[in-house]
Write a protein that holds these residues in place. Structure first.
Motif, PDB file in Angstrom:
ATOM      1  N   ALA A 164       4.181  14.931   5.857  1.00 38.42           N
ATOM      2  CA  ALA A 164       4.344  13.682   5.120  1.00 38.42           C
ATOM      3  C   ALA A 164       5.369  12.778   5.777  1.00 38.42           C
ATOM      4  CB  ALA A 164       4.754  13.971   3.676  1.00 38.42           C
TER       5      ALA A 164
ATOM      6  N   ALA B 256       4.566   9.137   7.364  1.00 39.10           N
ATOM      7  CA  ALA B 256       5.196   7.981   6.720  1.00 39.10           C
ATOM      8  C   ALA B 256       5.968   7.111   7.683  1.00 39.10           C
ATOM      9  CB  ALA B 256       6.120   8.458   5.599  1.00 39.10           C
ATOM     10  N   THR B 257       6.499   7.704   8.758  1.00 41.11           N
ATOM     11  CA  THR B 257       7.318   6.935   9.699  1.00 41.11           C
ATOM     12  C   THR B 257       6.605   6.603  11.001  1.00 41.11           C
ATOM     13  OG1 THR B 257       8.306   9.004  10.518  1.00 41.11           O
ATOM     14  CG2 THR B 257       9.486   7.829   8.777  1.00 41.11           C
TER      15      THR B 257
ATOM     16  N   SER C  40      -0.102   9.249  12.356  1.00 43.74           N
ATOM     17  CA  SER C  40      -0.593   8.398  11.269  1.00 43.74           C
ATOM     18  C   SER C  40      -2.061   8.021  11.485  1.00 43.74           C
ATOM     19  CB  SER C  40       0.259   7.135  11.170  1.00 43.74           C
ATOM     20  OG  SER C  40       1.610   7.438  10.965  1.00 43.74           O
TER      21      SER C  40
ATOM     22  N   VAL D 132      -1.239   3.316   3.644  1.00 45.21           N
ATOM     23  CA  VAL D 132      -0.592   4.622   3.504  1.00 45.21           C
ATOM     24  C   VAL D 132      -0.206   5.178   4.867  1.00 45.21           C
ATOM     25  CG1 VAL D 132      -0.930   6.991   2.711  1.00 45.21           C
ATOM     26  CG2 VAL D 132      -1.755   5.083   1.334  1.00 45.21           C
ATOM     27  N   ARG D 133      -0.996   4.899   5.901  1.00 39.88           N
ATOM     28  CA  ARG D 133      -0.561   5.244   7.250  1.00 39.88           C
ATOM     29  C   ARG D 133       0.732   4.465   7.511  1.00 39.88           C
ATOM     30  NH1 ARG D 133      -6.438   4.467   8.765  1.00 39.88           N
ATOM     31  NH2 ARG D 133      -7.222   6.586   9.110  1.00 39.88           N
ATOM     32  N   THR D 134       1.796   5.175   7.738  1.00 42.16           N
ATOM     33  CA  THR D 134       3.116   4.563   7.894  1.00 42.16           C
ATOM     34  C   THR D 134       3.491   3.825   6.614  1.00 42.16           C
ATOM     35  OG1 THR D 134       2.372   4.129  10.157  1.00 42.16           O
ATOM     36  CG2 THR D 134       4.590   3.456   9.601  1.00 42.16           C
ATOM     37  N   GLY D 135       3.442   4.547   5.502  1.00 41.99           N
ATOM     38  CA  GLY D 135       3.741   3.957   4.205  1.00 41.99           C
ATOM     39  C   GLY D 135       5.206   3.940   3.848  1.00 41.99           C
ATOM     40  N   LEU D 136       6.081   4.566   4.666  1.00 38.90           N
ATOM     41  CA  LEU D 136       7.531   4.559   4.464  1.00 38.90           C
ATOM     42  C   LEU D 136       7.952   5.200   3.140  1.00 38.90           C
ATOM     43  CD1 LEU D 136       8.402   0.948   5.711  1.00 38.90           C
ATOM     44  CD2 LEU D 136       8.028   3.017   7.039  1.00 38.90           C
ATOM     45  N   GLY D 137       7.051   5.940   2.511  1.00 40.46           N
ATOM     46  CA  GLY D 137       7.371   6.525   1.216  1.00 40.46           C
ATOM     47  C   GLY D 137       7.436   5.494   0.109  1.00 40.46           C
TER      48      GLY D 137
ATOM     49  N   LEU E  92       3.241  11.649  -1.248  1.00 43.53           N
ATOM     50  CA  LEU E  92       2.112  12.365  -0.658  1.00 43.53           C
ATOM     51  C   LEU E  92       2.186  13.832  -1.055  1.00 43.53           C
ATOM     52  CD1 LEU E  92       1.931  10.952   2.991  1.00 43.53           C
ATOM     53  CD2 LEU E  92       0.537  10.306   1.028  1.00 43.53           C
TER      54      LEU E  92
ATOM     55  N   ARG F  59       1.123  -2.004  -2.453  1.00 48.73           N
ATOM     56  CA  ARG F  59       2.326  -1.526  -3.146  1.00 48.73           C
ATOM     57  C   ARG F  59       2.329  -1.979  -4.601  1.00 48.73           C
ATOM     58  NH1 ARG F  59       8.732  -2.858  -1.907  1.00 48.73           N
ATOM     59  NH2 ARG F  59       9.541  -0.836  -2.626  1.00 48.73           N
TER      60      ARG F  59
END
Length: 403
Positions: free
Chosen positions: A84, A88-89, A102, A130-135, A140, A383
């Motif tokens: 995750a 996320a990053t 991602s 959501v790919r690279t969603g930064l949390g 997840l 978001r």
């Protein structure tokens, strides 16, 4: 789900915590830290897709896949990260042809801001958010990733001039490439990997292989390595070079093994880092200007600058979104003042349209993110849908994305 619902009832915010490897403030909060370390395990492996719980480490996932004759198309340098956290990053590898972890995401399950479980598959419009969603979009719980057949790789390391490496197509000629660049001198240690050939196997079995002075020195002390590559010792590297992992071989200038055993950096450097994604065609100019600017300001690049490349990505907030990318990483040893150096790196690389890696040190605000990411409005729409109450926010995300 219960933790998110309780937080909503109490009016507090929630930040998921992965392996704690990020140098940024993405996971920092004074409210609720959600530890996902128990959310681990492989759910299924069906054809070329693996479903894995989000707290599983990349080490565990890649080991399981190798036992089934599979791997991931991208092997990050830091395998202790959770799936995750890496997704996320925007965690990447070193292949000109294979995009980041991602980009391998084919579906996810996540808990949204109301505490409801949602499933997004490959046809979901939200997946590129959501790919690279930064949390910022949810917690997840499960990730579905594309896999590839497991292929043993042969890794070699050599010392070359930077101009020659950038001019001769090295990045595109090999399955995987990473550079350690001594910016002042223009010397580069090139690590390159390709599928194992019959000649590789013959060399690994003790037959004649080309001598490699870099590798011969590297098998000894940092001082020995420094006699061949003076900038690698004693300041950047101290102590003996770490051994290769047990199931790989490092003989006669050659390492052979599964990708996750031979690709991670054999000389991992600890400390603070800042990493930037620049248009690939700007790499030469970026390195030249970085060296000139550091020299002019009396700043020392105490560790080699790491360089990799990757293709354009579709993730809306991925630093490689929409363009072939060169990744430039600058490290500073722990205990040193890195603010001036990292500020200089940011100023130089922003001038060539650089975007910071979300897990590294940077001081971007919403204004810079808005200018750099054309799909940011779409991300913010998702978001609003998944977390209208900003349950998954924190001060750092407020600064990056707005409240």
């Amino acid at each position: 789900m219960a933790a998110v619902r309780r937080a909503a009832e109490r009016g507090t915010r929630v930040r998921p915590v992965g392996a704690g490897l990020s140098g940024s403030a993405l996971a920092v909060t004074d409210d609720v830290h959600l530890d996902c370390s128990a959310l681990t395990g492989i759910v299924s492996l069906d054809g070329d897709r693996v479903r894995v719980r989000a707290g599983t480490s990349l080490t565990t996932l890649l080991g399981h896949l190798a036992g089934k004759g599979r791997s991931l198309a991208v092997i990050p340098d830091v395998l202790g990260a959770t799936v995750a956290g890496a997704v996320a990053t925007g965690t990447h590898g070193g292949s000109a042809a294979s995009a980041s972890l991602s980009a391998q995401v084919a579906g996810v399950r996540l808990v949204d801001g109301s505490g409801e479980l949602r499933r997004l598959d490959a046809d979901s419009l939200e997946l590129d958010a959501v790919r690279t969603g930064l949390g910022a979009l949810g917690i997840l719980t499960e990730v579905e990733l594309r896999t590839v057949p497991l292929v043993e790789l042969a890794v070699r390391e050599e010392l070359r001039p930077l101009d020659a490496v950038l001019a001769d197509g090295t990045f595109d000629a090999h399955a995987w490439t990473a550079l350690e660049v001594h910016v002042p001198s223009g010397e580069v240690v090139v690590r390159r990997a390709d599928p194992v050939s019959a000649d590789d196997r013959a060399a690994a079995n003790g037959q004649a292989a080309p001598a490699n002075p870099v590798l011969a020195a590297a098998s000894g002390s940092a001082e020995a390595l420094g006699r061949v590559v003076s900038w690698l010792a004693p300041a950047p590297w101290t102590g003996s070079r770490p051994a290769w992992r047990p199931s790989s071989r490092w003989e006669d200038g050659l390492a052979i093994g599964d990708p996750h055993l031979v690709l991670p950096d054999p000389r991992p450097a600890r400390g603070e880092f800042t990493e930037w994604a620049v248009p690939r065609e700007s790499l030469r100019a970026a390195l030249r200007e970085l060296g000139s600017a550091a020299t002019a300001r009396g700043l020392k690049l105490r560790r080699p600058v790491e360089v990799r490349v990757g293709p354009a990505e579709s993730g809306w907030l991925h630093p490689a979104h929409g363009r072939a990318t060169a990744w430039i990483t600058v490290r500073s040893p722990r205990g040193t003042d890195h603010d001036r150096l990292f500020g200089l790196v940011a100023a130089v690389l922003e001038d060539v349209d650089g975007r910071p890696h979300w897990a590294g040190r940077h001081d971007w605000s919403a204004a810079e993110v808005y200018r750099a990411y054309p799909r940011l409005p779409d991300f913010l729409d998702v978001r609003d849908e998944l977390d209208p109450g900003r349950r998954f926010g924190n001060d750092h995300l407020d600064a990056l994305l707005g409240p």
